[in-house]
Design an enzyme around this catalytic site. Structure first.
Site, PDB file in Angstrom:
ATOM      1  N   LEU A   1       0.875  -1.168   0.000  1.00 28.54           N
ATOM      2  CA  LEU A   1       0.000   0.000   0.000  1.00 28.54           C
ATOM      3  C   LEU A   1       0.911   1.216   0.000  1.00 28.54           C
ATOM      4  O   LEU A   1       1.911   1.238   0.729  1.00 28.54           O
ATOM      5  CB  LEU A   1      -0.903   0.020   1.238  1.00 28.54           C
ATOM      6  CG  LEU A   1      -1.964  -1.089   1.361  1.00 28.54           C
ATOM      7  CD1 LEU A   1      -2.678  -0.997   2.707  1.00 28.54           C
ATOM      8  CD2 LEU A   1      -2.975  -1.009   0.223  1.00 28.54           C
ATOM      9  N   ASP A   2       0.585   2.233  -0.798  1.00 29.57           N
ATOM     10  CA  ASP A   2       1.474   3.390  -0.830  1.00 29.57           C
ATOM     11  C   ASP A   2       1.417   4.148   0.490  1.00 29.57           C
ATOM     12  O   ASP A   2       0.543   3.927   1.324  1.00 29.57           O
ATOM     13  CB  ASP A   2       1.189   4.285  -2.042  1.00 29.57           C
ATOM     14  CG  ASP A   2      -0.128   5.024  -1.953  1.00 29.57           C
ATOM     15  OD1 ASP A   2      -0.315   5.780  -0.986  1.00 29.57           O
ATOM     16  OD2 ASP A   2      -0.974   4.874  -2.856  1.00 29.57           O
ATOM     17  N   VAL A   3       2.370   5.048   0.669  1.00 32.29           N
ATOM     18  CA  VAL A   3       2.560   5.697   1.972  1.00 32.29           C
ATOM     19  C   VAL A   3       1.323   6.448   2.450  1.00 32.29           C
ATOM     20  O   VAL A   3       1.052   6.525   3.661  1.00 32.29           O
ATOM     21  CB  VAL A   3       3.797   6.631   1.915  1.00 32.29           C
ATOM     22  CG1 VAL A   3       3.552   7.796   0.959  1.00 32.29           C
ATOM     23  CG2 VAL A   3       4.174   7.124   3.309  1.00 32.29           C
ATOM     24  N   ASN A   4       0.518   6.983   1.537  1.00 27.52           N
ATOM     25  CA  ASN A   4      -0.668   7.757   1.914  1.00 27.52           C
ATOM     26  C   ASN A   4      -1.945   6.920   1.975  1.00 27.52           C
ATOM     27  O   ASN A   4      -3.029   7.478   2.166  1.00 27.52           O
ATOM     28  CB  ASN A   4      -0.864   8.917   0.932  1.00 27.52           C
ATOM     29  CG  ASN A   4       0.266   9.924   1.019  1.00 27.52           C
ATOM     30  OD1 ASN A   4       0.720  10.251   2.107  1.00 27.52           O
ATOM     31  ND2 ASN A   4       0.729  10.411  -0.127  1.00 27.52           N
TER      32      ASN A   4
END
Length: 318
Positions: free
Chosen positions: A109-112
């Site tokens: 999952l991306d950081v945001n």
């Protein structure tokens, strides 16, 4: 005939199969002193010595391996990497420690992005769950910012062209909202980089919040706090294994881990009880000594003692 080396290492939890294939190609793995090549087969026995960068790896025979799966609630701001050169928090920081194995993330999952992220000790399971050919469904709750009409919804359902090829949502369902901030639930059957965000951006809509709420039939557990994890039981673990055509497990470490936590909790309670009892005896001893000493003091000393007691009372908060 043995089994492919990358499958053995993946199953033992030393990384996903793709990660292990890469390190074998780099010449970093040896078996019994001989540098391995991709495709080598190994018959694992008690005397087999497999090393990575010269370090001996823990390799259990297949019947000794127990597949474990964690459901983790990833918060925004954490990176899906084992080590960050800048020292930023990663999804591995809060996971329970393992001996002779390690957790492998099922996708990223991306950081945001926050929400459900699965981890397993079986790299082969992780590899199959991630592979696009398996078409394992992922569901996301998305808060979007912008004007949305039926044409845009149809575009997202039929498919749009992204830089890395066509993409589409399998389902889109409206969940409500206020003004131009609206919530939708969307599903995909692949995990390309930032795919949900890029799909919405392709029709001129910005994503302001993104939460993964489901992977296959595994939902983000209710009541699980951000940064918290829970281990899946045998039924849920075998659901994932059967989903990607792996043999089911017959045992689980979950009851063992629960028993260990219960023993640890009991040990802590006993330690606290012993500390309380010892402290109580020490206080009682001091009070007894003080009473004996007070009989040798004259009555005039009582007023200063009372004053000292008032001074040592709770201070007013400024």
């Amino acid at each position: 005939m043995g089994e492919k080396l990358q499958k053995i290492l993946a199953r033992a939890g030393h990384g996903s199969r793709r990660e292990i294939e890469a390190i074998i190609q780099q010449g970093r793995v040896s078996v019994d002193g001989k540098v391995s090549k991709l495709g080598d087969r190994v018959e694992v026995t008690q005397s087999t010595k497999i090393r990575l960068d010269g370090h001996l790896l823990s390799i259990k025979e297949s019947e000794e391996n127990v597949c474990r799966v964690l459901a983790y609630y990833k918060p925004e701001g954490e990176l899906c990497t084992r080590n960050d050169p800048e020292g930023r928090p990663t999804v591995f920081d809060r996971l329970p420690k393992l001996r002779g194995s390690r957790w492998v993330a099922v996708g990223r999952l991306d950081v945001n992005t926050s929400g459900l992220l699965l981890f397993t000790t079986d790299g082969e399971l992780a590899n199959r769950l991630m592979h696009p050919s398996r078409e394992v469904e992922r569901e996301y709750a998305v808060r979007v910012f912008g004007q949305i009409d039926d044409d845009k919804i149809k575009q997202l359902s039929r498919g749009v062209q992204l830089e890395d090829g066509p993409a589409a949502f399998r389902t889109i369902s409206y969940q409500g909202g206020e003004g131009i901030n609206q919530w939708y639930n969307v599903t995909l059957t692949e995990g390309r980089n930032r795919e949900v965000r890029r799909l919405w951006e392709a029709v001129g809509v910005q994503v302001s919040r993104l939460i993964r709420v489901r992977y296959g039939d595994i939902n983000l557990p209710k009541g699980l706090p951000r940064g918290g994890w829970t281990e899946l039981d045998l039924k849920a673990t075998n659901y994932l294994r059967e989903l990607v055509e792996l043999d089911v497990e017959t045992v689980s470490k979950l009851p063992v881990e629960k028993d260990r936590r219960r023993v640890k909790a009991n040990q802590i309670r006993r330690a606290v009880k012993r500390h309380t009892e010892v402290s109580g005896r020490q206080v009682a001893g001091r009070q007894g000594s003080a009473r004996k000493g007070s009989t040798r003091q004259n009555v005039g000393n009582a007023a200063p003692a009372a004053t000292a007691s008032r001074r040592s009372g709770p201070k007013k908060r400024g």
